[in-house]
Write a protein that holds these residues in place. Structure first.
Motif, PDB file in Angstrom:
ATOM      1  N   TYR A 108       0.825  -1.209   0.000  1.00 10.64           N
ATOM      2  CA  TYR A 108       0.000   0.000   0.000  1.00 10.64           C
ATOM      3  C   TYR A 108       0.861   1.262   0.000  1.00 10.64           C
ATOM      4  CZ  TYR A 108      -3.429  -3.538   0.761  1.00 10.64           C
ATOM      5  OH  TYR A 108      -4.188  -4.658   0.605  1.00 10.64           O
ATOM      6  N   HIS A 109       2.080   1.157   0.555  1.00  6.55           N
ATOM      7  CA  HIS A 109       3.038   2.257   0.436  1.00  6.55           C
ATOM      8  C   HIS A 109       3.314   2.541  -1.046  1.00  6.55           C
ATOM      9  CE1 HIS A 109       6.636   4.627   1.828  1.00  6.55           C
ATOM     10  NE2 HIS A 109       7.007   4.360   0.593  1.00  6.55           N
ATOM     11  N   ALA A 137      -6.225   1.373   8.931  1.00  7.69           N
ATOM     12  CA  ALA A 137      -4.824   1.787   8.845  1.00  7.69           C
ATOM     13  C   ALA A 137      -4.397   2.002   7.402  1.00  7.69           C
ATOM     14  CB  ALA A 137      -3.924   0.750   9.512  1.00  7.69           C
ATOM     15  N   ARG A 138      -4.800   1.096   6.506  1.00  7.70           N
ATOM     16  CA  ARG A 138      -4.407   1.251   5.102  1.00  7.70           C
ATOM     17  C   ARG A 138      -5.036   2.503   4.494  1.00  7.70           C
ATOM     18  NH1 ARG A 138      -1.332  -0.934   7.100  1.00  7.70           N
ATOM     19  NH2 ARG A 138      -0.905  -3.164   7.212  1.00  7.70           N
ATOM     20  N   ALA A 139      -6.264   2.817   4.854  1.00  7.99           N
ATOM     21  CA  ALA A 139      -6.890   4.041   4.347  1.00  7.99           C
ATOM     22  C   ALA A 139      -6.171   5.274   4.866  1.00  7.99           C
ATOM     23  CB  ALA A 139      -8.365   4.080   4.763  1.00  7.99           C
ATOM     24  N   ILE A 140      -5.831   5.270   6.145  1.00  8.94           N
ATOM     25  CA  ILE A 140      -5.174   6.436   6.755  1.00  8.94           C
ATOM     26  C   ILE A 140      -3.788   6.648   6.176  1.00  8.94           C
ATOM     27  CG2 ILE A 140      -4.216   7.333   8.916  1.00  8.94           C
ATOM     28  CD1 ILE A 140      -6.577   5.808  10.328  1.00  8.94           C
ATOM     29  N   GLU A 141      -3.007   5.574   6.052  1.00 13.20           N
ATOM     30  CA  GLU A 141      -1.630   5.754   5.608  1.00 13.20           C
ATOM     31  C   GLU A 141      -1.536   6.020   4.107  1.00 13.20           C
ATOM     32  OE1 GLU A 141      -0.060   2.164   7.086  1.00 13.20           O
ATOM     33  OE2 GLU A 141      -0.512   0.967   5.303  1.00 13.20           O
ATOM     34  N   THR A 142      -2.509   5.536   3.333  1.00 13.01           N
ATOM     35  CA  THR A 142      -2.503   5.774   1.887  1.00 13.01           C
ATOM     36  C   THR A 142      -3.355   6.985   1.527  1.00 13.01           C
ATOM     37  OG1 THR A 142      -2.321   3.366   1.656  1.00 13.01           O
ATOM     38  CG2 THR A 142      -2.764   4.588  -0.340  1.00 13.01           C
ATOM     39  N   GLN A 143      -4.144   7.477   2.481  1.00 13.56           N
ATOM     40  CA  GLN A 143      -4.993   8.661   2.307  1.00 13.56           C
ATOM     41  C   GLN A 143      -5.880   8.539   1.071  1.00 13.56           C
ATOM     42  OE1 GLN A 143      -1.973  11.875   2.734  1.00 13.56           O
ATOM     43  NE2 GLN A 143      -2.851  12.196   4.768  1.00 13.56           N
ATOM     44  N   CYS A 144      -6.566   7.406   1.024  1.00  5.81           N
ATOM     45  CA  CYS A 144      -7.474   7.144  -0.077  1.00  5.81           C
ATOM     46  C   CYS A 144      -8.655   6.340   0.447  1.00  5.81           C
ATOM     47  CB  CYS A 144      -6.761   6.387  -1.197  1.00  5.81           C
ATOM     48  SG  CYS A 144      -6.375   4.663  -0.804  1.00  5.81           S
ATOM     49  N   PHE A 145      -9.654   6.135  -0.398  1.00  2.00           N
ATOM     50  CA  PHE A 145     -10.765   5.260  -0.042  1.00  2.00           C
ATOM     51  C   PHE A 145     -10.311   3.802  -0.124  1.00  2.00           C
ATOM     52  CE2 PHE A 145     -12.960   9.126  -1.284  1.00  2.00           C
ATOM     53  CZ  PHE A 145     -13.957   9.209  -0.312  1.00  2.00           C
ATOM     54  N   VAL A 150     -16.383   0.063   3.645  1.00  2.00           N
ATOM     55  CA  VAL A 150     -15.847   1.179   2.869  1.00  2.00           C
ATOM     56  C   VAL A 150     -15.301   2.164   3.884  1.00  2.00           C
ATOM     57  CG1 VAL A 150     -16.297   3.040   1.231  1.00  2.00           C
ATOM     58  CG2 VAL A 150     -17.527   0.861   1.010  1.00  2.00           C
ATOM     59  N   VAL A 151     -14.034   2.522   3.734  1.00  2.00           N
ATOM     60  CA  VAL A 151     -13.355   3.431   4.652  1.00  2.00           C
ATOM     61  C   VAL A 151     -12.883   4.649   3.875  1.00  2.00           C
ATOM     62  CG1 VAL A 151     -11.553   3.652   6.416  1.00  2.00           C
ATOM     63  CG2 VAL A 151     -12.562   1.404   5.938  1.00  2.00           C
ATOM     64  N   ASP A 152     -13.053   5.849   4.454  1.00  5.81           N
ATOM     65  CA  ASP A 152     -12.640   7.060   3.742  1.00  5.81           C
ATOM     66  C   ASP A 152     -11.189   7.404   4.064  1.00  5.81           C
ATOM     67  OD1 ASP A 152     -12.473   8.559   6.112  1.00  5.81           O
ATOM     68  OD2 ASP A 152     -14.209   9.810   5.666  1.00  5.81           O
ATOM     69  N   PRO A 153     -10.592   8.403   3.384  1.00 12.49           N
ATOM     70  CA  PRO A 153      -9.169   8.695   3.565  1.00 12.49           C
ATOM     71  C   PRO A 153      -8.789   9.188   4.960  1.00 12.49           C
ATOM     72  CG  PRO A 153      -9.952   9.590   1.482  1.00 12.49           C
ATOM     73  CD  PRO A 153     -11.161   9.167   2.248  1.00 12.49           C
ATOM     74  N   TRP A 154      -9.766   9.570   5.769  1.00 14.54           N
ATOM     75  CA  TRP A 154      -9.493   9.995   7.147  1.00 14.54           C
ATOM     76  C   TRP A 154      -9.552   8.807   8.110  1.00 14.54           C
ATOM     77  CZ3 TRP A 154      -7.148  14.195   8.497  1.00 14.54           C
ATOM     78  CH2 TRP A 154      -7.205  14.675   9.817  1.00 14.54           C
ATOM     79  N   GLY A 155      -9.964   7.649   7.593  1.00 15.22           N
ATOM     80  CA  GLY A 155     -10.082   6.457   8.412  1.00 15.22           C
ATOM     81  C   GLY A 155     -11.461   6.215   8.964  1.00 15.22           C
ATOM     82  N   SER A 174       1.067  13.429   4.868  1.00 14.43           N
ATOM     83  CA  SER A 174       1.993  12.344   5.167  1.00 14.43           C
ATOM     84  C   SER A 174       2.581  11.702   3.916  1.00 14.43           C
ATOM     85  CB  SER A 174       1.304  11.282   6.030  1.00 14.43           C
ATOM     86  OG  SER A 174       0.155  10.777   5.390  1.00 14.43           O
ATOM     87  N   LEU A 175       1.835  11.662   2.824  1.00 19.77           N
ATOM     88  CA  LEU A 175       2.399  11.107   1.596  1.00 19.77           C
ATOM     89  C   LEU A 175       3.588  11.934   1.123  1.00 19.77           C
ATOM     90  CD1 LEU A 175      -0.803  10.151  -0.454  1.00 19.77           C
ATOM     91  CD2 LEU A 175       0.637   8.660   0.941  1.00 19.77           C
ATOM     92  N   ARG A 176       3.473  13.240   1.261  1.00 20.90           N
ATOM     93  CA  ARG A 176       4.545  14.137   0.854  1.00 20.90           C
ATOM     94  C   ARG A 176       5.711  14.111   1.838  1.00 20.90           C
ATOM     95  NH1 ARG A 176       1.654  18.600   0.508  1.00 20.90           N
ATOM     96  NH2 ARG A 176       2.505  19.733   2.301  1.00 20.90           N
ATOM     97  N   ASN A 177       5.440  13.783   3.083  1.00 16.58           N
ATOM     98  CA  ASN A 177       6.458  13.829   4.133  1.00 16.58           C
ATOM     99  C   ASN A 177       7.241  12.529   4.285  1.00 16.58           C
ATOM    100  OD1 ASN A 177       4.311  15.766   6.364  1.00 16.58           O
ATOM    101  ND2 ASN A 177       5.647  16.458   4.719  1.00 16.58           N
TER     102      ASN A 177
END
Length: 268
Positions: A158-159, A190-198, A220-225, A256-259
């Protein structure tokens, strides 16, 4: 935008499962969904499906293509056991466009292996051959990364999808009842939060004809988790409204994706 999720209790009867999935496509289309997501092993839950799928690759592809075309929707068929030349199967996701064309496929990379304290054990590598290539596809949800079930436990996958800023990830699954109760919700969030996607995870549920028990709780999980949909343990089709602006909101608030940094490991 509206999507639909099919939670199934698939059996070892491919023809019965095909008929049910076709019905679910009709429900999704009549309900206004742009895309239907089915779970892992959508057409066959069996301890050893090899004889059941033998010589049926073309037939199953044609049937799934017809479902998408007839109902005018995108169909993520979960995963379908696909006969391979070495006698094993690929655990293969198939995504069809509304014109019936196969838009993408993905072969499960991480094959499930478990030996639980209650005596339940699984070793997919005895029957399945692993894929080795990540896949993305443009869908109504935007750029979607493809994965299947046990892949969920491997964050590097997922990274990689986060590095290309996917808008969504699909995780069709047949989680065991034991591992699902312990790990399903937390891993998907966790995968939604770290990838910031649905994250869209259609699941098998209940007791199947081969005796296995699966956890259900298609999510279904949103990008905020936040969990937008949890189907519990019942079979059926559920709908979820997707606001793609949530992706930009999450990435703006916590970039976080940018960081992300590359780093080494020091041992002492």
């Amino acid at each position: 935008m509206k999507i639909a999720v099919a939670q199934l209790n698939s059996s070892d009867s491919i023809d019965a499962n095909l008929a049910l999935l076709a019905e679910n496509c009709g429900v999704a289309s009549r309900g206004g969904a742009a895309m239907l997501f089915a779970p892992e092993y959508s057409l066959c839950v069996s301890g050893d499906p090899r004889t059941l799928v033998k010589a049926r690759n073309h037939e199953l592809l044609s049937a799934l293509s017809s479902m998408a075309l007839t109902n005018g929707l995108w169909l993520h068929a979960g995963s379908v056991q696909t006969e391979m030349p070495d006698g094993r199967c690929a655990n293969r996701s198939l995504i069809f466009a509304p014109d019936g064309e196969l838009a993408a496929h993905y072969d499960k990379i991480h094959l499930f292996e478990a030996a639980l304290d209650d005596g339940e054990s699984w070793r997919e590598a005895d029957i399945y051959c692993a894929g080795d290539v990540l896949k993305t596809v443009q869908t109504p949800l935007g750029l979607m990364g493809l994965s299947i079930c046990y892949d969920l436990r491997f964050p590097d996958l997922y990274h990689a999808y986060g590095s290309v800023a996917v808008d969504a990830v699909a995780v069709p699954s047949a989680f065991t009842a034991t591992t699902g109760a312990a790990h399903w919700h937390v891993l998907l969030r966790a995968r939604a939060i770290e990838t910031q996607c649905f994250v869209v995870a259609a699941a098998q549920t209940g007791t199947h004809s081969d005796g296995r028990q699966t956890f259900g709780h298609s999510l279904v999980v949103d990008p905020w988790g936040d969990v937008l949909l949890d189907m519990g343990g019942e079979v059926g089709v559920a709908f979820c409204e997707i606001d793609r602006a949530a992706i930009d909101r999450a990435r703006r608030q916590v970039p976080s994706l940018r960081n992300r940094s590359e780093f080494g490991l020091a041992t002492f």
